[in-house]
Write an enzyme that holds these catalytic residues in place. Structure first.
Site, PDB file in Angstrom:
ATOM      1  N   GLY A  84       0.817  -1.211   0.000  1.00 26.02           N
ATOM      2  CA  GLY A  84       0.000   0.000   0.000  1.00 26.02           C
ATOM      3  C   GLY A  84       0.848   1.257   0.000  1.00 26.02           C
ATOM      4  O   GLY A  84       0.532   2.243  -0.668  1.00 26.02           O
ATOM      5  N   ASP A  90       8.812   5.394   8.361  1.00 28.52           N
ATOM      6  CA  ASP A  90       8.163   4.856   9.542  1.00 28.52           C
ATOM      7  C   ASP A  90       7.018   5.802   9.851  1.00 28.52           C
ATOM      8  O   ASP A  90       7.184   7.022   9.816  1.00 28.52           O
ATOM      9  CB  ASP A  90       9.129   4.760  10.723  1.00 28.52           C
TER      10      ASP A  90
END
Length: 185
Positions: free
Chosen positions: A11, A65
């Site tokens: 994704g 992240d």
């Protein structure tokens, strides 16, 4: 130019491809595992990860992240969002939020990019709220329980719209601006 997107999440790769296609930058899904340092700071996680990846001889890559930081949960799950998603999921977050009035939260995304040995690190933020229940079928992770506009979740809006307002979209805008500033695009 081709950049490796180091992630196990396809994704994320789709979101990057959408944002960089107009710049002639091709994104390659590169699911290369690396150890993430355990810390409460996204930027530290990204920089240490980049150090490891570069030490393995890998160049021209993007790593990021991201985390969901819920105000009333003192920033939880934060950098532990992937673990929280795997263990308690969206329903666990909703249970933790039962009866809580302050539903403020933000998604943060820290992107690290290595291009020709140059390091760029940026962080994008999207403020919003935790909904009362899961809504929508698109997106991934906590998207069905996070609303940036108080009406629709990230899982209910088209990818183009999500990219224009999301934490990753905002981080990508910062990354592109820095790449331009450095003459990389």
């Amino acid at each position: 130019m081709k950049l490796k997107v180091i992630t196990s999440n396809p994704g994320k790769v789709r979101e990057y491809q959408k944002e960089f296609k107009d710049y002639g930058i091709e994104m390659e899904h590169f699911p290369h595992p690396y150890d993430e340092v355990q810390t409460s700071d996204l930027e530290e996680v990204v920089n240490k990860g980049m150090d490891t990846i570069v030490s393995e001889g890998i160049r021209d890559f993007i790593v990021d992240d991201s985390g969901l930081f819920v105000d009333s949960l003192k920033g939880f799950p934060g950098v532990w969002s992937a673990y929280a998603q795997k263990t308690i999921g969206n329903q666990g977050i909703l249970r933790l939020m039962e009866g809580v009035e302050d539903r403020g939260a933000e998604f943060r995304c820290c992107i690290g990019c290595d291009i020709d040995g140059r390091r760029i690190v940026v962080t994008g933020i999207c403020r919003g709220t935790i909904t009362d229940g899961e809504r929508g079928k698109d997106g991934f992770g906590f998207d069905p329980v996070f609303s940036h506009d108080g009406e629709r979740t990230f899982a209910e809006i088209p990818l183009d719209e999500k990219n224009s307002v999301s934490h990753r979209g905002n981080a990508v805008k910062l990354l592109i601006a820095e790449m331009r500033r450095q003459g990389l695009i």
